[in-house]
Design an enzyme around this catalytic site. Structure first.
Site, PDB file in Angstrom:
ATOM      1  N   GLU B  42       0.846  -1.195   0.000  1.00 47.69           N
ATOM      2  CA  GLU B  42       0.000   0.000   0.000  1.00 47.69           C
ATOM      3  C   GLU B  42       0.886   1.252   0.000  1.00 47.69           C
ATOM      4  OE1 GLU B  42      -2.128   0.080   3.695  1.00 47.69           O
ATOM      5  OE2 GLU B  42      -3.580   1.609   3.051  1.00 47.69           O
ATOM      6  N   LYS B 113      -9.287   2.682  -2.065  1.00 49.06           N
ATOM      7  CA  LYS B 113      -9.611   2.011  -0.793  1.00 49.06           C
ATOM      8  C   LYS B 113     -10.933   2.516  -0.245  1.00 49.06           C
ATOM      9  CE  LYS B 113      -7.236   1.050   3.641  1.00 49.06           C
ATOM     10  NZ  LYS B 113      -5.956   1.324   4.377  1.00 49.06           N
ATOM     11  N   CYS B 146      -5.406  -3.291   2.321  1.00 46.20           N
ATOM     12  CA  CYS B 146      -5.188  -3.316   3.771  1.00 46.20           C
ATOM     13  C   CYS B 146      -6.485  -3.566   4.558  1.00 46.20           C
ATOM     14  CB  CYS B 146      -4.497  -2.011   4.179  1.00 46.20           C
ATOM     15  SG  CYS B 146      -3.610  -2.103   5.754  1.00 46.20           S
TER      16      CYS B 146
END
Lengths: 279, 279
Positions: B42, B113, B146
């Site tokens: 990330e 995200k 994540c």
């Protein structure tokens, strides 16, 4: 804190009287050790590997059966809650792979397994209702049975319904796994516990039955997703769990295990194969 | 089979040029080792622990940035696919914590995200779209970033969209865990892999940055939910994965990982706190 026990047992197929004594003795031992919640395996009243639907029907019982009076009598010695599997004869004449939640007064609720594994589909009807959450003086207890646990939709459903602890009666057939790893079903339970910040108590079987070997995956899992107690023996697993910790879903100042969900993005999870892969 | 690599790196906060070289070299090494899919952490372009939104904005890039030409040039040497995180400046002027999927020709898709962790909420906008599945010659690749991985709704969504492999660029802050256990984020990945019978490739970070210590949880996970390769070093993890196995969702003659789902029972999972605990 609440002392929780799961008793890894080996019932005998088709022997209701033996299994009644076995399961009742397990509750007695657990209560004597201070347990207030006792979890027993799936189909502990009957055994699992039925040769036919007729054989299952021959040991199917309803929630008025004396088995549950025996469980309730042991529970009453400590105001305990017992969750255990049984082969249920429904009022509709059909068979269900069910779990009873008992307190001192008897059966409080029955959950019928909604995701059937393998040849269960030839014997049992799948449950038509979502899993149950029971609000007890010890905390809110949800129930799933064995293969149900592998559907994260169900563990999430129970978390959203306020469950502090999920009790999982199971009969997990042994599958190969790398050395040092938990059984994969326990991994599923660990992930569900952490994702939802709730406790999970799995009660499995040991030994084998008509050629099926069981995993012996009984485990108590914290709300952080870690195994607190487990055993590979025919034994009771017991631990003090602070079930109140499951009420804290905040993860630091900016996050919350349930409120961070994005239902606006999840709608398509209800409909298999609706999304086309993009090229 | 497809050779998949995940390269556990330590980018430098705010140093775009250094991170360009670091990430490009990692792709080069991976491709030299035969990888056809390369996963990077990330925010590998920028680092993670921004002091302010302004600092993040100072290294935010869009998908036309030369960084991606460098990634694509390395990918083109083996017709590889690269998935890596970057700090995105959107056309709307807002910042996103994004992942690019690149092939030999450049950026194929960008995923933003959708579940932001901790102080990310002060810097980034959450993505407004569900995660992406890209149909590549190597298989269908889904992307999560994540904390996204900890929402089983998203892994299920990607499975229903046909993903064979989920690539997960991550920066996992280290949390305590019992000796011998995988990081809990890896446990979540293992459970998601097994529940959906698909592969998961997590690429994490090592070391620390401005007081945050990273887990080093890079791991390649099979469709059975087992860790195939992992490392606690600043190193490449690489394995040959038979991605076609993710197309087989049948579990013996009576079961199917996706078709055994009971959407009729799951509807309430969309609505937090709608179900009242039953007494």
């Amino acid at each position: 804190v609440t002392r929780v026990a799961a008793y890894q047992l080996s019932p005998r197929i088709g022997d209701l009287q033996y299994n009644l004594q076995l399961s009742t003795a397990a509750i007695r031992t657990s209560v004597d050790a201070g347990a207030r919640v006792v979890v027993l395996p799936e189909l502990v009243s009957s055994g699992y590997v039925f040769a036919s639907r007729a054989e299952a029907a021959s040991v199917a019982i309803d929630s008025d059966h004396p088995l549950f009076e025996c469980w309730a009598a042991e529970a009453s010695r400590a105001d305990a809650i017992v969750i255990g599997g049984f082969c249920e004869l429904g009022g509709d004449g059909l068979l269900y792979n069910s779990a009873a939640i008992c307190d001192s007064a008897g059966v409080v609720a029955v959950y019928r397994k909604s995701h059937l594994w393998d040849r269960e589909k030839l014997v049992f009807e799948p449950g038509a209702e979502p899993p149950t959450v029971i609000d007890t003086p010890l905390g809110r207890i949800g129930v799933l049975i064995c293969y149900d646990l592998e559907f994260p939709e169900l563990t999430r459903l129970l978390a959203l319904a306020g469950a502090d602890l999920i009790a999982v009666p199971a009969n997990w057939p042994l599958v190969p796994r790398p050395a040092g790893e938990h059984p994969p079903e326990v991994v599923a339970a660990m992930a569900a516990a952490r994702a939802n910040r709730m406790f999970v108590a799995c009660c499995d079987r040991l030994g084998d039955e008509r050629g099926v070997r069981w995993t012996g995956g009984t485990a108590l899992i914290s709300e952080l997703g870690f195994v607190v107690a487990a055993t590979a023996e025919p034994a009771m697993v017991i631990a003090d769990l602070d079930l109140a910790r499951a009420r804290e879903k905040r993860l630091g100042p900016h996050n919350h295990a349930l409120e961070d969900r994005r239902p606006d993005l999840y709608r398509n999870t209800l409909h298999a194969r609706e999304l086309a892969p993009r090229g």
